[in-house]
Design a protein around this motif. Sequence first.
Motif, PDB file in Angstrom:
ATOM      1  N   ASP A 135      52.968  46.128  42.964  1.00 21.98           N
ATOM      2  CA  ASP A 135      51.964  45.060  43.059  1.00 21.98           C
ATOM      3  C   ASP A 135      51.453  44.892  44.484  1.00 21.98           C
ATOM      4  OD1 ASP A 135      52.335  44.674  40.392  1.00 21.98           O
ATOM      5  OD2 ASP A 135      53.412  42.770  40.563  1.00 21.98           O
ATOM      6  N   MET A 136      52.346  45.008  45.471  1.00 24.76           N
ATOM      7  CA  MET A 136      51.930  44.859  46.870  1.00 24.76           C
ATOM      8  C   MET A 136      50.992  45.993  47.295  1.00 24.76           C
ATOM      9  SD  MET A 136      53.096  42.093  48.325  1.00 24.76           S
ATOM     10  CE  MET A 136      52.718  41.285  46.772  1.00 24.76           C
ATOM     11  N   PHE A 137      51.309  47.212  46.830  1.00 24.61           N
ATOM     12  CA  PHE A 137      50.444  48.348  47.175  1.00 24.61           C
ATOM     13  C   PHE A 137      49.073  48.187  46.528  1.00 24.61           C
ATOM     14  CE2 PHE A 137      48.788  52.673  46.566  1.00 24.61           C
ATOM     15  CZ  PHE A 137      48.798  53.107  47.886  1.00 24.61           C
ATOM     16  N   TYR A 138      49.059  47.767  45.251  1.00 21.27           N
ATOM     17  CA  TYR A 138      47.786  47.532  44.571  1.00 21.27           C
ATOM     18  C   TYR A 138      46.989  46.442  45.274  1.00 21.27           C
ATOM     19  CZ  TYR A 138      49.181  50.326  40.469  1.00 21.27           C
ATOM     20  OH  TYR A 138      49.543  51.343  39.626  1.00 21.27           O
ATOM     21  N   THR A 139      47.663  45.392  45.741  1.00 23.32           N
ATOM     22  CA  THR A 139      46.977  44.271  46.396  1.00 23.32           C
ATOM     23  C   THR A 139      46.377  44.695  47.730  1.00 23.32           C
ATOM     24  OG1 THR A 139      48.450  42.661  45.337  1.00 23.32           O
ATOM     25  CG2 THR A 139      47.296  41.939  47.320  1.00 23.32           C
ATOM     26  N   ILE A 140      47.129  45.491  48.492  1.00 28.02           N
ATOM     27  CA  ILE A 140      46.702  45.832  49.855  1.00 28.02           C
ATOM     28  C   ILE A 140      45.752  47.018  49.871  1.00 28.02           C
ATOM     29  CG2 ILE A 140      47.552  46.675  52.093  1.00 28.02           C
ATOM     30  CD1 ILE A 140      50.152  45.043  51.471  1.00 28.02           C
ATOM     31  N   ARG A 141      46.005  48.020  49.033  1.00 33.19           N
ATOM     32  CA  ARG A 141      45.247  49.263  49.117  1.00 33.19           C
ATOM     33  C   ARG A 141      44.413  49.595  47.866  1.00 33.19           C
ATOM     34  NH1 ARG A 141      45.642  53.258  53.189  1.00 33.19           N
ATOM     35  NH2 ARG A 141      45.564  51.994  55.063  1.00 33.19           N
TER      36      ARG A 141
END
Length: 403
Positions: free
Chosen positions: A56-62
């Motif tokens: 989820d963090m990767f999807y949110t940031i990148r």
Amino acid sequence: MRAEIRERMKERIMERISLGREMSDAEVQEIIDGTIMESGREWGLSLSEKQELSRDMFYTIRRLDILQELTDDPKVTEIMINGKDHIFIERAGHLYRWEKSFSSEEKLADVIQQIVARCNRSVNEASPIVDARLENGSRVNVVLAPVALNGPIVTIRRFPEKPFLMEDLKRFGALNDELIAFLKQLVKAKYNCFISGGTGSGKTTFLNAMSDFIPKDERIITIEDSAELQIVGVDNLVRLETRNANVEGCKEISIRDLIKSSLRMRPDRIVVGEVRGSEALDMIQAMNTGHDGSLSTGHANSAADMLSRLETMILMGMDLPLSAIRGQLASGIDIIVHLGRLRDKSRKVLQVVEILDYSEDVIHTNVLYEFEEEGEDEKGRVLGKLKKRNDLVHREKLRAAGL
């Protein structure tokens, strides 16, 4: 997982990401995983929760935040976002409300700007409507305030990674072997074909499948608002896409401009993704000036309605007598293939119509094939078959092509 944990985790990750240089996805993922491993022990997160949080963090940031999961799912064909809290998806022809939502309108706005920026387009309150596309070819339409009253509206039409061919459409029940063989001959003989149908009837998919019949040694020029066609196996392919005007002084480049320019590119075929306005005039003129074998699509409820709509579109571009417009349509378009989406959500070829001629103020047509409904099965699926009504009258192009 609690929202406050996600927010605090994101803050810690963003503190470690360098804004002073371009970082690769691998570097960002490494920082995310390292931060989650350290903080996960503090908050007592399980392995599965850490994995979910990392994604989820990767999807949110990148990536596209919560939408990334949907755009990666090949079973999802449409994503409809009505503000940050209301997300609907179409899967297997049925609509569902998705349980997830954006954390804030600002986050949704960030995702929208990220999508349109990749296509060198802009959308804001001064210019609140834009068409764009994702990297995987999905079509995106965005409508912002003040036009949209209930928050940013985003509609994403996802296309299959591997384009459907006629054999695939036959397997889905859209048409039969006889019609496939007939359409293949028409395309090879350079009949000008127009595909009509309502929203979601499969016009772009069908256009792509018909384009596969074009001989691979020909020069094809595709013209679209937002590039969607997936023509494969053709080396001499030119893909053109419109451009909106922007605040930096770049002027608009319309489909009309691209059609005019394409005529100087020595095309064997011109494929126009969809005509919606005055560009219909240029498309018909191209069909009437030696560029046979052109293909295009348009919205209409029937083949007859498509001719009426084309008349209206041409009048939007030039004040011509109706008799002149109808004469141009009758000599420019050879075949109209009308598609429909039935009540059981299946997409089928409903009619194939030949344009004969124009006389006595009427465009005369000849219905070649028509879908005849025969009832429903126990699961509510529509039963029926394509029936041949008449033979093709104008066979000159077939003879000239040796077919």
